[in-house]
Design a protein around this motif. Structure first.
Motif, mmCIF file in Angstrom:
data_model
loop_
_atom_site.group_PDB
_atom_site.id
_atom_site.type_symbol
_atom_site.label_atom_id
_atom_site.label_comp_id
_atom_site.label_asym_id
_atom_site.label_seq_id
_atom_site.Cartn_x
_atom_site.Cartn_y
_atom_site.Cartn_z
ATOM 1 N N THR A 42 0.843 -1.205 0.000
ATOM 2 C CA THR A 42 0.000 0.000 0.000
ATOM 3 C C THR A 42 0.871 1.244 0.000
ATOM 4 O OG1 THR A 42 -1.693 -1.205 1.254
ATOM 5 C CG2 THR A 42 -1.894 1.195 1.185
ATOM 6 N N TYR A 43 1.846 1.295 0.896
ATOM 7 C CA TYR A 43 2.749 2.452 0.945
ATOM 8 C C TYR A 43 3.499 2.631 -0.370
ATOM 9 C CZ TYR A 43 2.510 4.055 5.827
ATOM 10 O OH TYR A 43 2.113 4.615 7.015
ATOM 11 N N ASP A 44 3.931 1.534 -0.966
ATOM 12 C CA ASP A 44 4.679 1.591 -2.224
ATOM 13 C C ASP A 44 3.858 2.237 -3.335
ATOM 14 O OD1 ASP A 44 7.306 0.947 -2.497
ATOM 15 O OD2 ASP A 44 6.979 -1.002 -3.427
ATOM 16 N N ILE A 45 2.604 1.803 -3.460
ATOM 17 C CA ILE A 45 1.756 2.348 -4.533
ATOM 18 C C ILE A 45 1.382 3.797 -4.238
ATOM 19 C CG2 ILE A 45 -0.432 2.058 -5.792
ATOM 20 C CD1 ILE A 45 -0.101 -0.987 -5.371
ATOM 21 N N VAL A 46 1.219 4.142 -2.961
ATOM 22 C CA VAL A 46 0.982 5.547 -2.589
ATOM 23 C C VAL A 46 2.203 6.381 -2.965
ATOM 24 C CG1 VAL A 46 0.726 7.134 -0.633
ATOM 25 C CG2 VAL A 46 -0.673 5.061 -0.743
ATOM 26 N N ARG A 47 3.377 5.856 -2.638
ATOM 27 C CA ARG A 47 4.622 6.600 -2.897
ATOM 28 C C ARG A 47 4.801 6.879 -4.387
ATOM 29 N NH1 ARG A 47 7.580 3.601 0.130
ATOM 30 N NH2 ARG A 47 7.785 5.052 1.875
ATOM 31 N N TRP A 48 4.491 5.889 -5.219
ATOM 32 C CA TRP A 48 4.746 6.020 -6.657
ATOM 33 C C TRP A 48 3.457 6.268 -7.451
ATOM 34 C CZ3 TRP A 48 9.651 6.779 -7.079
ATOM 35 C CH2 TRP A 48 10.543 6.148 -6.192
ATOM 36 N N LYS A 49 2.477 6.865 -6.815
ATOM 37 C CA LYS A 49 1.165 7.061 -7.438
ATOM 38 C C LYS A 49 1.251 7.709 -8.826
ATOM 39 C CE LYS A 49 -1.752 10.525 -6.558
ATOM 40 N NZ LYS A 49 -2.815 11.386 -5.987
ATOM 41 N N ARG A 50 1.949 8.798 -8.927
ATOM 42 C CA ARG A 50 1.969 9.516 -10.207
ATOM 43 C C ARG A 50 2.621 8.679 -11.302
ATOM 44 N NH1 ARG A 50 4.052 15.636 -11.920
ATOM 45 N NH2 ARG A 50 2.987 15.543 -13.933
ATOM 46 N N LEU A 51 3.733 8.061 -10.983
ATOM 47 C CA LEU A 51 4.451 7.241 -11.957
ATOM 48 C C LEU A 51 3.592 6.057 -12.407
ATOM 49 C CD1 LEU A 51 7.084 6.508 -13.472
ATOM 50 C CD2 LEU A 51 7.805 5.270 -11.414
ATOM 51 N N TYR A 52 3.022 5.342 -11.445
ATOM 52 C CA TYR A 52 2.220 4.156 -11.792
ATOM 53 C C TYR A 52 0.951 4.532 -12.558
ATOM 54 C CZ TYR A 52 5.158 1.435 -8.543
ATOM 55 O OH TYR A 52 6.203 0.813 -7.905
ATOM 56 N N ALA A 53 0.322 5.641 -12.178
ATOM 57 C CA ALA A 53 -0.896 6.074 -12.873
ATOM 58 C C ALA A 53 -0.574 6.458 -14.314
ATOM 59 C CB ALA A 53 -1.534 7.244 -12.135
ATOM 60 N N GLU A 54 0.580 7.090 -14.503
ATOM 61 C CA GLU A 54 0.997 7.501 -15.853
ATOM 62 C C GLU A 54 1.267 6.272 -16.723
ATOM 63 O OE1 GLU A 54 1.591 10.663 -18.492
ATOM 64 O OE2 GLU A 54 1.008 10.811 -16.374
ATOM 65 N N ILE A 55 1.949 5.282 -16.145
ATOM 66 C CA ILE A 55 2.251 4.055 -16.896
ATOM 67 C C ILE A 55 0.960 3.293 -17.207
ATOM 68 C CG2 ILE A 55 3.384 1.787 -16.770
ATOM 69 C CD1 ILE A 55 5.582 3.137 -15.045
ATOM 70 N N ALA A 56 0.052 3.244 -16.203
ATOM 71 C CA ALA A 56 -1.219 2.515 -16.382
ATOM 72 C C ALA A 56 -2.222 3.286 -17.226
ATOM 73 C CB ALA A 56 -1.821 2.210 -15.011
ATOM 74 N N ASP A 57 -1.899 4.566 -17.490
ATOM 75 C CA ASP A 57 -2.780 5.441 -18.267
ATOM 76 C C ASP A 57 -4.162 5.567 -17.618
ATOM 77 O OD1 ASP A 57 -3.421 7.178 -20.311
ATOM 78 O OD2 ASP A 57 -4.092 5.587 -21.682
ATOM 79 N N TYR B 76 8.329 12.496 -12.857
ATOM 80 C CA TYR B 76 7.724 11.161 -12.973
ATOM 81 C C TYR B 76 8.575 10.124 -12.227
ATOM 82 C CZ TYR B 76 4.691 13.116 -16.585
ATOM 83 O OH TYR B 76 3.767 13.871 -17.265
ATOM 84 N N ARG B 77 9.879 10.219 -12.428
ATOM 85 C CA ARG B 77 10.788 9.250 -11.789
ATOM 86 C C ARG B 77 10.620 9.252 -10.277
ATOM 87 N NH1 ARG B 77 15.350 11.339 -13.415
ATOM 88 N NH2 ARG B 77 15.905 12.433 -11.505
ATOM 89 N N GLU B 78 10.498 10.449 -9.689
ATOM 90 C CA GLU B 78 10.349 10.556 -8.236
ATOM 91 C C GLU B 78 8.881 10.676 -7.819
ATOM 92 O OE1 GLU B 78 12.844 9.709 -6.841
ATOM 93 O OE2 GLU B 78 14.488 10.273 -8.174
ATOM 94 N N SER B 79 7.999 10.659 -8.794
ATOM 95 C CA SER B 79 6.552 10.639 -8.547
ATOM 96 C C SER B 79 6.121 11.775 -7.615
ATOM 97 C CB SER B 79 6.155 9.283 -7.952
ATOM 98 O OG SER B 79 4.770 9.088 -8.019
ATOM 99 N N ILE B 80 6.245 12.996 -8.117
ATOM 100 C CA ILE B 80 5.863 14.182 -7.341
ATOM 101 C C ILE B 80 5.045 15.135 -8.212
ATOM 102 C CG2 ILE B 80 7.704 14.211 -5.602
ATOM 103 C CD1 ILE B 80 9.353 15.963 -7.460
ATOM 104 N N PRO B 81 4.211 15.980 -7.588
ATOM 105 C CA PRO B 81 3.445 16.964 -8.370
ATOM 106 C C PRO B 81 4.376 17.983 -9.036
ATOM 107 C CG PRO B 81 2.619 16.782 -6.097
ATOM 108 C CD PRO B 81 3.924 16.065 -6.145
#
Length: 404
Positions: A51-66, A118-123
């Motif tokens: 859960t923490y991992d996906i929260v941490r990388w939310k932006r990156l994973y959402a971008e990859i998953a479109d 994206y790499r660091e998954s931040i706004p």
């Protein structure tokens, strides 16, 4: 690693609450871990860390998953598939994972990893702010470190035990720790473990407190018999540390605008065997005026953006707004002006934050020293702590002395 359906469901349920309902990740995970009493430590660890991992990388994973917010369950399963693929975990034959383009996921990851936000998954705004305040090289190193999982650090309660004795007690419970050079009261866990269920914790032999945070009480230079004010005490981690450094002698006045936080301090103090403290709610200017020029030491652990502690609060990246940081700078300026009045001539003041931004740290101190109130203080020293250099939380502290 083999994925278990009930554990994955728990992760998806947790992510829905964190992303769509704005709930705090730590509270959600605490609740999830109570879901099934049959879960063992590995199961619980999978739910919490995934859960923490996906929260941490939310932006990156959402971008990859479109996928875009607000996320529905299908969106979250797609993000989960990205997480699993990048971890090298074989996806089971579940309907959620049908037609997952694993090769495309890896290619998109390589492509996006060239772009820091994206790499660091931040706004975007956070990337721009960090770049503006710290510069390219420092910001790039620091935000990368802030995306690593934080170590679990204990602060030994020297009122009740020693580092050596506590280390042996924990070892008997199957928990291995090590000393950290330069941190007198710290023990670092070699592997993550639930230390709160140990007898040592229940007996008040330690608190969980990051190594950087443990430096603040030492920086304030408290001594037994002094009158010390902790102005933004919260639940009292630093109050308890100062009490141990003062051998329970003298007086610590723990103040906060939230009475609920101080009530937590009362419980912790009882467990720690700390009794040289009083609690005062700041509900008007009266509590501050009553202590005008009376304290030997004053700690202002100021409200801040928390950009130095993103490793342990990854959901803060998605809750923070630029407007909040603008507002908190004003609050920091106000508390410095107000709370510094409690320092007596010859007494010392520490201003501290768990932020890495100069605008919340050294710039605030410089502004204060130039103000009418600050004319009565002299700057002694400060310390800027970056996670990528220390390995622990990002922190700032400045020591000043009242001259008149």
């Amino acid at each position: 690693m083999r994925l278990h359906r009930n554990l994955c469901y728990a992760v998806i349920d947790g992510l829905l609450l964190i992303f769509n309902e704005g709930q705090y990740a730590d509270k959600v995970i605490q609740s999830l871990l109570k879901r099934d009493k049959r879960w063992g430590s590995r199961d619980r660890s999978f739910v919490a860390e995934t859960t923490y991992d996906i929260v941490r990388w939310k932006r990156l994973y959402a971008e990859i998953a479109d996928v875009k917010e607000p996320f529905d369950r299908d969106n979250l399963w797609r993000m989960f598939a990205v997480w699993a693929t990048l971890k090298g975990i074989k996806l089971p034959d579940w309907k959620y994972f049908q037609n997952t383009p694993t090769r495309k996921i890896k290619g998109r990851f390589d492509e996006l990893s060239k772009i820091r936000k994206y790499r660091e998954s931040i706004p975007d705004w956070m990337d721009q702010l960090g770049l503006q305040e710290l510069g390219e090289e420092l910001w790039t190193k620091e935000i990368a470190k802030q995306n690593e999982q934080a170590d679990v650090i204990l602060r030994v309660n020297t009122l009740k035990t020693t580092k050596e004795k506590l280390q042996n007690l924990l070892f008997d419970d199957g928990i291995e720790t090590e000393f950290i050079k330069g941190y007198d009261s710290a023990l670092k866990l070699k592997e993550r473990a639930n230390v709160f269920v140990t007898k040592a914790f229940k007996d008040g032999l330690f608190e969980v407190q990051d190594a950087s945070s443990q430096l603040v009480a030492d920086f304030l230079d408290v001594k037994p018999g002094m009158k010390v004010v902790d102005t933004c005490a919260g639940a009292g981690g630093k109050t308890l540390h100062m009490a141990s450094l003062m051998d329970n002698k003298g007086q610590i006045i723990a103040m906060d605008i939230y009475e609920s936080k101080l009530k937590k301090l009362k419980v912790r103090a009882r467990r720690n065997g700390v009794h040289n403290f009083d609690m005062r709610v700041i509900d008007s200017t009266k509590p501050i005026k009553k202590l005008y020029k009376k304290a030997d030491r004053v700690l202002i652990d100021a409200p801040c953006s928390g950009l130095g502690v993103l490793r342990r609060n990854p959901d803060a990246k998605w809750k923070l707004e630029p407007e909040f940081i603008d507002k908190i700078r004003g609050t920091q300026e106000d508390v410095l002006q107000q709370y510094s009045s409690m320092v007596k001539p010859g007494g010392k003041l520490v201003y501290a934050t768990c932020s890495i931004l100069p605008s919340e740290n050294q710039n605030q101190v410089a502004k204060f020293l130039k103000s009418e109130t600050g004319q009565d203080f002299k700057f002694i020293k400060d310390q800027k702590i970056f996670a990528h250099e220390s390995g622990y939380d990002g922190f700032y502290m400045a020591l000043m002395e009242r001259t008149k």
